[in-house]
Design an enzyme around this catalytic site. Structure first.
Site, PDB file in Angstrom:
ATOM      1  N   ILE A  38      -0.691   4.341 -11.665  1.00 41.68           N
ATOM      2  CA  ILE A  38      -1.582   3.356 -11.040  1.00 41.68           C
ATOM      3  C   ILE A  38      -2.467   3.959  -9.958  1.00 41.68           C
ATOM      4  O   ILE A  38      -3.507   3.408  -9.620  1.00 41.68           O
ATOM      5  CB  ILE A  38      -0.750   2.177 -10.498  1.00 41.68           C
ATOM      6  CG1 ILE A  38      -1.619   0.955 -10.236  1.00 41.68           C
ATOM      7  CG2 ILE A  38      -0.008   2.583  -9.232  1.00 41.68           C
ATOM      8  CD1 ILE A  38      -0.828  -0.261  -9.765  1.00 41.68           C
ATOM      9  N   ASP A  46       4.194   5.525 -14.317  1.00 39.92           N
ATOM     10  CA  ASP A  46       3.307   4.597 -13.613  1.00 39.92           C
ATOM     11  C   ASP A  46       2.219   5.456 -12.976  1.00 39.92           C
ATOM     12  O   ASP A  46       2.481   6.201 -12.030  1.00 39.92           O
ATOM     13  CB  ASP A  46       4.094   3.813 -12.554  1.00 39.92           C
ATOM     14  CG  ASP A  46       3.226   2.788 -11.833  1.00 39.92           C
ATOM     15  OD1 ASP A  46       1.978   2.904 -11.862  1.00 39.92           O
ATOM     16  OD2 ASP A  46       3.793   1.869 -11.229  1.00 39.92           O
ATOM     17  N   LYS A 106      -5.342  -0.454  -7.660  1.00 34.03           N
ATOM     18  CA  LYS A 106      -5.398   0.581  -6.623  1.00 34.03           C
ATOM     19  C   LYS A 106      -6.634   1.458  -6.776  1.00 34.03           C
ATOM     20  O   LYS A 106      -7.355   1.711  -5.817  1.00 34.03           O
ATOM     21  CB  LYS A 106      -4.135   1.456  -6.681  1.00 34.03           C
ATOM     22  CG  LYS A 106      -2.852   0.659  -6.705  1.00 34.03           C
ATOM     23  CD  LYS A 106      -2.628  -0.154  -5.439  1.00 34.03           C
ATOM     24  CE  LYS A 106      -1.344  -0.950  -5.532  1.00 34.03           C
ATOM     25  NZ  LYS A 106      -1.105  -1.764  -4.333  1.00 34.03           N
ATOM     26  N   TYR A 155       8.654   2.384  -4.897  1.00 31.32           N
ATOM     27  CA  TYR A 155       8.008   1.103  -4.580  1.00 31.32           C
ATOM     28  C   TYR A 155       9.022  -0.043  -4.660  1.00 31.32           C
ATOM     29  O   TYR A 155       9.652  -0.234  -5.710  1.00 31.32           O
ATOM     30  CB  TYR A 155       6.873   0.913  -5.577  1.00 31.32           C
ATOM     31  CG  TYR A 155       6.290  -0.465  -5.712  1.00 31.32           C
ATOM     32  CD1 TYR A 155       6.262  -1.109  -6.948  1.00 31.32           C
ATOM     33  CD2 TYR A 155       5.715  -1.128  -4.622  1.00 31.32           C
ATOM     34  CE1 TYR A 155       5.702  -2.366  -7.097  1.00 31.32           C
ATOM     35  CE2 TYR A 155       5.152  -2.384  -4.767  1.00 31.32           C
ATOM     36  CZ  TYR A 155       5.156  -3.003  -5.996  1.00 31.32           C
ATOM     37  OH  TYR A 155       4.598  -4.255  -6.152  1.00 31.32           O
TER      38      TYR A 155
END
Lengths: 480, 475
Positions: B232, B230, B268, B145
């Site tokens: 998410i 992460d 998300k 990302y």
């Protein structure tokens, strides 16, 4: 042994300050009128609790301010998805308008210069990141809000250099003091990048007069350093003289606007610290631009942006709120300071903020900060009030305490005053000179404008007055 | 000349990346079905828009979740005043419970380890501040990302060292790649403090298998470096294999828990990026304590804490939401990838995320990143889709593009597909081998459940729209 960062293992979080010790004492034994009537009363938290009924009434009349009501739910999706760091236009417009009204519409604020942050806490850190490199410094007049030590320095590496203000001139910021601080920084090889002022002042509760402000603007222009004005208490100025904002002064004197930045928030003026509505307003385009990008780390929840936009776009509400808030603060401040003066406790004459700067110098065993700490421990443990010692605000002179008065209801205020009276009378009967009960002595700490209006707070609106017929009230006794 | 900071005048904000150029193109000419039917369709924003009807229904049935309704207003004052950086207990309990349910109840999360932050953006920066000094480094597997370049480095001074993953083995994170990155850091005199993995992966949409995860945990324990997971996209895993979280792995292998930290958010999984609900969950007490203090710079609005606490404390809602969300994502993903494969466009096989990792290598004029940029400009300017080029994710091989599919309604998806198919037919008729239409090839990217997406609301390739090129392609 797992290693973390130096920032994490150091003390930069600032929680070893006595400012926080009182909070801990309070948290282990908090006052409650029924459940814990002997608990510690919190007078160390600068909250504004006086206008909630007013606000709640507006809420009930404006369901569209919520995303979760029938009137508001059609905006739920677009709001939940809105993460643009420019912020909602209606939010920025509403905040800009509010800021203008709080300054009596003497200035206009441009919604496009409004940048969001994680409360004023996030705003200050963000401004420090934008203006200074690690190792560079900001000048800060003392006494100042202890949170600055953490907010401006912890993760940024920026240094703070105090501008020493003295009780002998009511802690006003003088040119001499600023120059002295600037020199001191130079000697310590610290490059000064800016000056941070809090106006209205925390912890003093005073506002800066026009002359002082102009002199400050002149100083920072001469040195070509930034001026950060924390105006978080702008709407808490409850009586004359009127508040003068940096935004006004820079219209009146020569000034490079690229040096001017305002930090704001709704935490104090509206009583919404939980909503984390921090604002950075800069006259410098590059700073607005950079801050806006940094705001990603602490944007205001879009749900809250929506609520605030709706609320502050209601001109009638804003107009009435500002007035109502001043009135409530005025009443509370007047009653509190007057009651204190009755037992010989004075405070710095003030007309803003959610606290007073209480003068207990004569109660110190000696003129030292150790003695101040001793007195403070007595206040917490015996009087059972959490107040904040001046040393935690870097006051250069011991004996001053910040005492908050707007974060409790009338009954609790009465209990607090009762405890103070008992303590004073018990420990220092000689400190309450009989003459203080005479009207002329009241004038020592009360301005003339107040003395005529002593009856104002003796209203039927629920404030207990010193003349109320409570047999055990020491005030009644003192007078006879 | 007024001096501001080096941080302010530098490029650390990362907005010079092409990742943002497409956004700008979109913003000047955004698609709207009626007002701007020729505008750019946004497929570069990983948003989850598929469950709002479901959520709105719950919101209407639960006025107590709002501080502004008759049912909720009595909590207005105490909530507006609540600024304790520990966060509301009911908020932390609800989030901890949600995180557990998203992992099938296979692990429990301790509400007292939940720390708030300004979105995942703030969470990542906060973790970097807690774990590393300026000049120290994190290893990050590529592609990753683009926001990490800003979030982890900009104000912290921390460096990122890529762990290069290759398409030849579907971008798996191998031990060899980890070791190579670690070595490279050493050679550059960078002290490695941790490894950051995103699982499920952005931009790949894949999940890490148990063996890879165990390999990673072993590696970080050997090097005594932190592991930041992460997660998410945890609830966006819409089909088998099942998601395996770091929180589960550390129950199964030897691990020093003081090294383990999870970054999470509701942006998300729930589609709430505006609400800025970022979470740092650490198994290290000192990190929890430090992060909690730092969270003052980005607490979650108490108004939002209250809403989320009420919502996620509703077990029925949560259970149904998780199921509904997976279903919608599965349908959309399946339809999208099938339609693309019909015109010869493949993507990395994936079972999670809000995007696919589209393989356009064969459309490149040359195997270079310049050619990738050229192709990308064509996609934005001619096909009028904003997609994200692989180079902005630090992919080591040109030709890959991240394309988001969950941030639009069905009609817009249809328009996007139409534009893609038109483009493909126009430019590469020779490249659509007839055999791709045969079932056997369909198995390459799809399982047996082709009929699933042909439900009432979703337009299917078999729908009788005369001008649909999909229909034409089959005949």
């Amino acid at each position: 042994m797992v290693s973390m960062s130096k920032i994490a293992t150091g003390n930069g979080h600032g929680e070893n300050s006595p400012y926080f010790d009182g909070w801990k004492a309070y948290e282990t034994n908090p006052f409650h009128p029924i459940d814990r009537p002997d608990g510690v009363i919190q007078m160390g938290l600068a909250e504004n609790q006086l206008c909630f009924k007013f606000i709640k009434k507006w809420l009930m009349e404006h369901p569209e301010a919520s995303l979760c009501t029938a009137e508001g739910v059609n905006r739920f999706k677009e709001t939940a998805l809105f993460q643009d760091y420019h912020g909602m236009p209606e939010f920025r417009q509403a905040v800009a308008k509010f800021m203008g009204k709080v300054r009596g519409d003497r200035v206009k604020f441009d919604p496009d210069r409004i940048v969001m942050s994680g409360g004023a806490t996030g705003a200050h850190e963000m401004v420090a990141f934008c203006l200074a490199d690690p190792g560079e410094a900001l000048l800060v007049p003392t006494p100042y809000y202890p949170g600055f030590d953490r907010d401006l320095r912890w993760r940024t590496g920026v240094e703070l250099v105090p501008v020493i203000c003295e009780s002998s001139h009511n802690f006003q910021i003088t040119r001499t003091a600023m120059e002295a601080a600037y020199e001191k920084a130079q000697e310590a090889n610290l490059k000064v990048k800016g000056l941070l002022i809090t106006n209205p002042s925390n912890p003093l509760g005073t506002i800066m007069d026009r002359e002082t402000l102009k002199s400050i603007v002149k100083f920072i222009n001469e040195k070509n350093i930034h001026l950060i004005g924390d105006e978080i208490y702008a709407a808490t100025v409850f009586k004359d003289p009127e508040f003068v904002s940096i935004s006004e002064v820079i219209q009146e004197v020569e000034c490079n606007h690229d040096l001017i930045h305002i930090v704001y928030s709704l935490s104090k003026d509206m009583g919404f610290p939980g909503f984390r509505v921090g604002i950075v307003y800069s006259y410098n385009d590059a700073v607005v631009n950079c801050a806006r990008k940094m705001s990603s780390y602490g944007l205001v929840s879009s749900q809250t942006q929506h609520l605030i936009a709706t609320m502050l776009n209601d001109d009638d509400f804003v107009h009435n709120f500002i007035m109502e808030s001043k009135e409530q603060l005025f009443k509370r401040h007047k009653y509190f300071t007057w009651s204190l003066s009755q037992v010989g406790i004075g405070s710095l004459k003030s007309n803003g903020g959610l606290f007073i700067w209480m003068d207990l110098r004569k109660l110190l065993k000696e003129k030292t900060f150790d003695a101040e700490m001793d007195l403070w421990r007595v206040i917490i443990n015996e009087v059972k009030l959490n107040v904040s010692p001046g040393s935690s605000f870097h006051c250069h002179e011991p004996g001053w305490f910040r005492v908050c008065f707007a974060n409790m209801e009338d009954n609790t205020m009465e209990v607090a005053l009762s405890r103070i009276r008992s303590f004073i009378l018990k420990n220092n009967e000689s400190i309450v000179p009989r003459k203080l009960c005479r009207r002329s002595s009241l004038k020592l700490s009360l301005p003339r404008s107040l003395s005529r209006r002593m009856d104002d707070f003796m209203s039927p609106a629920g404030i207990m007055s010193p003349h109320s017929p409570l047999p055990q009230s020491p005030l009644v006794r003192a007078r006879t």
